[in-house]
Design an enzyme around this catalytic site. Structure first.
Site, short mmCIF file in Angstrom:
data_model
loop_
_atom_site.label_atom_id
_atom_site.label_comp_id
_atom_site.label_asym_id
_atom_site.label_seq_id
_atom_site.Cartn_x
_atom_site.Cartn_y
_atom_site.Cartn_z
N ARG A 97 0.84 -1.19 0.00
CA ARG A 97 0.00 0.00 0.00
C ARG A 97 0.88 1.26 0.00
O ARG A 97 1.85 1.35 0.74
CB ARG A 97 -0.91 0.00 1.23
CG ARG A 97 -2.11 -0.91 1.04
CD ARG A 97 -3.14 -0.73 2.14
NE ARG A 97 -2.80 -1.45 3.34
CZ ARG A 97 -2.39 -0.90 4.47
NH1 ARG A 97 -2.29 0.41 4.58
NH2 ARG A 97 -2.12 -1.65 5.51
N TYR A 233 -1.01 -3.18 -7.30
CA TYR A 233 -1.06 -3.90 -6.03
C TYR A 233 -2.46 -3.76 -5.42
O TYR A 233 -2.99 -2.65 -5.30
CB TYR A 233 0.01 -3.36 -5.07
CG TYR A 233 -0.13 -3.97 -3.69
CD1 TYR A 233 0.23 -5.30 -3.47
CD2 TYR A 233 -0.66 -3.24 -2.63
CE1 TYR A 233 0.07 -5.88 -2.22
CE2 TYR A 233 -0.82 -3.82 -1.37
CZ TYR A 233 -0.46 -5.14 -1.18
OH TYR A 233 -0.64 -5.72 0.05
N LYS A 242 -9.35 -1.81 0.60
CA LYS A 242 -8.98 -0.76 1.53
C LYS A 242 -9.52 0.61 1.11
O LYS A 242 -9.53 1.54 1.91
CB LYS A 242 -7.45 -0.73 1.70
CG LYS A 242 -6.91 -2.00 2.39
CD LYS A 242 -7.63 -2.23 3.66
CE LYS A 242 -7.10 -3.22 4.66
NZ LYS A 242 -6.83 -4.56 4.43
N HIS A 261 -11.32 -2.80 10.85
CA HIS A 261 -10.31 -3.62 10.18
C HIS A 261 -10.14 -4.89 11.03
O HIS A 261 -9.18 -5.04 11.76
CB HIS A 261 -9.01 -2.79 10.12
CG HIS A 261 -7.92 -3.39 9.31
ND1 HIS A 261 -6.59 -3.13 9.56
CD2 HIS A 261 -7.93 -4.22 8.24
CE1 HIS A 261 -5.84 -3.77 8.68
NE2 HIS A 261 -6.62 -4.45 7.87
N CYS A 286 0.48 -8.87 11.25
CA CYS A 286 0.69 -9.13 12.68
C CYS A 286 -0.08 -10.36 13.13
O CYS A 286 -0.42 -10.48 14.31
CB CYS A 286 0.26 -7.93 13.51
SG CYS A 286 1.36 -6.54 13.36
N GLY A 287 -0.41 -11.24 12.21
CA GLY A 287 -1.06 -12.49 12.61
C GLY A 287 -2.58 -12.44 12.57
O GLY A 287 -3.24 -13.29 13.15
N SER A 290 -3.82 -15.38 10.34
CA SER A 290 -3.52 -16.67 10.97
C SER A 290 -4.32 -16.87 12.26
O SER A 290 -4.62 -17.99 12.64
CB SER A 290 -2.02 -16.87 11.17
OG SER A 290 -1.53 -15.94 12.08
N ASN A 406 5.81 -9.50 1.02
CA ASN A 406 4.38 -9.17 1.01
C ASN A 406 3.65 -9.85 -0.16
O ASN A 406 2.57 -9.42 -0.56
CB ASN A 406 4.20 -7.64 0.95
CG ASN A 406 2.78 -7.20 1.25
OD1 ASN A 406 2.07 -7.83 2.04
ND2 ASN A 406 2.34 -6.12 0.62
C1 OXD Z 1 -3.58 -5.00 4.72
C2 OXD Z 1 -4.23 -6.13 4.03
O1 OXD Z 1 -2.55 -4.50 4.24
O2 OXD Z 1 -5.20 -6.67 4.55
O3 OXD Z 1 -4.10 -4.62 5.78
O4 OXD Z 1 -3.77 -6.51 2.94
MN MN Z 2 -5.98 -5.68 6.22
#
Ligand code: OXD
Ligand code: MN
Length: 644
Positions: A97, A233, A242, A261, A286-287, A290, A406
């Site tokens: 981003r 991207y 987003k 979010h 940040c997980g 997952s 990424n």
């Molecule tokens: C972010 C995504 O960057 O979800 O937050 O891809």
């Molecule tokens: Mn996101």
């Protein structure tokens, strides 16, 4: 077929103007929407961007198949070995981003009220600038006109979005990630929809955006639209992700609901006797995904949620997406078995920015069982030619990895074995808990619960995280990230926090979700993580038990932490691991000094903002006082949980 044959209303002239780009059959699809604003937007942007032609895509399988094929035919995607899988490359400088060039357009005299964290531009100047860049940006290309529902169809939660893009990859990704909305537009009519105009701009012979220095993503709240140009991207280009998130935050804050979010997932206790829905906000990388994918739990969504109160006073949430645009790094059979399986078996899936060798994708952290070849095509190929180990370096001379950190995958949630059965429920799922997390190596404990909703809002607003590869710029810098949403907040911060506080006030005690903080990234004094990747399951199981009144908690200055016995028994039950008291003491120690330092950082940031609700500072002061009292009482900077 002559246009007159099927049309006899006064819109004939307007539709005639579109004949230049759109065939009669597609014009009929537009006419059927009976939506003058849709027609106006299309006319305005086709005239400006000057494509060769435009296609109106409805919800039919034929139209969707057309997009899929177009992405292959125009070279934006390539087929890879497994059936249904394709790969797409974004340009060398378009891998995340672009925060710098993503701006909220605001009238010049209002700039101040948006504070220091929102990247703004003067609205008049910004519109002029971006329209100039968009002039002719689609030359020679086919524009795809698409209609989507942000959220399940036929749902009170859902918003409508019109997307124009000259990228078949964007339209294809959106098809996987979002719900089709042509029929919804027809049903709902009216001009209450977001519109998102995207052009990848001129492309190089490698099919990547040529003029990245003219990349712009401009958010216009007056028109409820986002104009995005010279990028590919997905975080920059996919209007529904987003970009619409920002528009929806504004709408929600003004209408007393929340756009967050957040993932949505159902936590199942070890005996599987019930399920309890949690939402979780974590900054990028940040997980978050997952956590939503923890084996044994079921997933509704991994990125964006709309939250509303229903008539019974319950908090309900929907995932406005139906797919995952996930970071592929570290997806492997041990840490993320379900996604891994999806990425190795036939289904519709798009890989982006990974290495391809002989039709097989390779990515960082895909597991020990894989030998990565030393050549192939990857995202560096657009600038440096095909990749070869040891031969490719970035502008600072660092060797480039075979797959971007990424790099991503795009899949539907429905194809996952752990998809929750409520994914498309128009009424949403009942939210019982909310989790805030960040990337924090030295301050917070793995899990704790807030004392109240207001304290929870304070915790969410105080999230800090080290930057990662998901945005352009230096990784590893500690940044504050209120509700993990800072990059997307388009209202003054105070107004956004007030919306959270007010939302909580409207919920009665029996229905109010509990708020937790998690931290998976705490390190020991040797710089090693305390936790294994899947240990997060334990912290969620504890939170789930708390919701059902099953565990007592220990009151500490920062909030309510688990007792050793409960965590030890969860580790034993879930993983057959003997969780030691030493580890408990080390992980759950209250690092008073570090917390005080954090409070100071947070206070500096929020005091510099206008209109932050007083309640936020009350929570901050109380937290500070509790820490100082404990420090005084026990005479140490680091306090064992056993002291409380
Ligand atoms: C972010 C995504 O960057 O979800 O937050 O891809
Ligand atoms: Mn996101």
């Amino acid at each position: 077929m002559a246009l007159e044959k099927w049309i006899n209303n006064e819109d004939l002239e307007k539709l005639r103007a579109l004949e230049k780009w759109i065939n009669n059959e597609d014009l009929e699809k537009l006419r059927a929407l009976e939506n003058p604003k849709v027609e106006k937007v299309i006319e305005e942007f086709l005239t400006l961007c000057k494509p060769a032609k435009a296609r109106v895509i409805d919800d039919s399988p034929e139209d969707i198949a057309y997009i899929r094929q177009l992405a292959i035919d125009n070279g934006e995607e390539m087929k890879v070995a497994v059936k249904g899988h394709t790969v797409h490359y974004d340009g060398f400088y378009d891998q995340a981003r672009d925060k710098k060039n993503t701006r909220l357009l605001v009238p010049a005299d209002e700039k101040e009220k948006y504070g220091q964290h929102i990247n703004t531009a003067d609205r008049d100047e910004g519109i002029k600038e971006v329209l100039e860049i968009m002039d002719g940006a689609m030359e020679g290309k086919t524009v795809l006109i698409r209609f989507f529902s942000l959220g399940p169809t036929k749902s009170k939660f859902s918003l409508l979005a019109l997307q124009l893009t000259d990228s078949a990859y964007v339209a294809h990704s959106e098809d996987i990630l979002y719900r089709m909305g042509y029929e919804e537009f027809k049903r709902r009519k009216g001009d209450d929809f977001f519109y998102l105009i995207h052009s990848a701009g001129e492309l190089t012979d490698k099919n990547v955006t040529k003029n990245v220095e003219k990349r712009r993503i401009y958010i216009d709240l007056v028109e409820n639209r986002v104009l995005s140009v010279n990028n590919q991207y997905a975080g920059n280009s996919l209007g529904l992700k987003k970009l619409a998130l920002r528009l929806a935050i504004n709408k929600a804050v003004n209408e007393d609901w929340l756009t967050e979010h957040m993932f949505i997932s159902a936590v199942w206790p070890l005996d599987k006797s019930r399920k309890t829905y949690f939402l979780g906000a974590f900054p990028s990388a940040c997980g978050k995904t997952s956590t939503a994918m923890i084996p044994g739990f079921t997933i509704v969504g991994d990125d964006i949620a709309y939250l509303k109160l229903n008539v019974a006073g319950e908090v309900k949430a929907v995932n406005i997406e139906q797919g995952i645009f996930g970071i592929i790094k570290d997806v492997n059979p041990d840490d993320d078995p379900e996604i891994y399986k999806n990425l190795c078996t036939p289904r519709e899936a798009i890989f982006s920015n990974v290495l391809i060798n002989e039709g097989t994708p390779y990515w960082l952290g895909m597991g020990k069982q894989v030998t990565v070849p030393d050549k192939g095509i990857n995202w560096t190929s657009s600038k440096l030619g095909d990749w070869e180990a040891g031969k490719h370096f970035d502008d600072e001379g660092n060797e480039l990895k075979f797959s971007h950190p990424n790099a991503r995958y795009t899949i539907r949630i429905e194809g996952l074995e752990n998809a929750d059965e409520a994914i498309h429920d128009p009424d949403g799922v009942k939210v019982s808990g909310i989790i805030y997390g960040g990337r924090d190596s030295n301050t917070s404990v793995p899990v704790y619960e807030s004392f109240s909703w207001e304290h929870g809002v304070f915790i969410g607003a105080s999230i800090e995280s080290e930057t990662t590869a998901a945005t352009l710029g230096k990784a590893g810098v500690r940044k504050h990230q209120p509700m993990a949403n800072l990059d997307f907040i388009v209202t003054p911060l105070g107004k956004y926090l007030n919306a959270h506080l007010n939302f909580g006030k409207r919920i009665d005690d029996t229905n109010r979700p509990r708020i937790f903080s998690t931290n998976y990234f705490l390190k020991d004094e040797n710089g090693r993580y305390f936790d294994e990747i899947l240990d997060k399951k334990i912290w969620l199981l504890w939170a789930e038990g708390r919701v059902h009144g099953e565990y007592e908690a220990i009151e500490t200055p920062i909030g309510l932490i688990p007792k050793f016995e409960d965590i030890a028994s969860l580790f034993k039950g879930a993983f057959d691991v003997d969780y030691t008291k030493e580890r408990y003491e080390a992980e759950f120690s209250i690092r008073i000094q570090k917390f005080l330092e954090k409070i100071e950082r947070i206070e500096t940031i929020f005091r510099a903002e206008k209109d932050i609700p007083e309640k936020f500072f009350v929570e901050l002061e109380e937290q500070k006082k509790r820490l100082l009292v404990a420090k005084e009482k026990f005479g140490s900077d680091i306090l064992s949980p056993l002291l409380f």
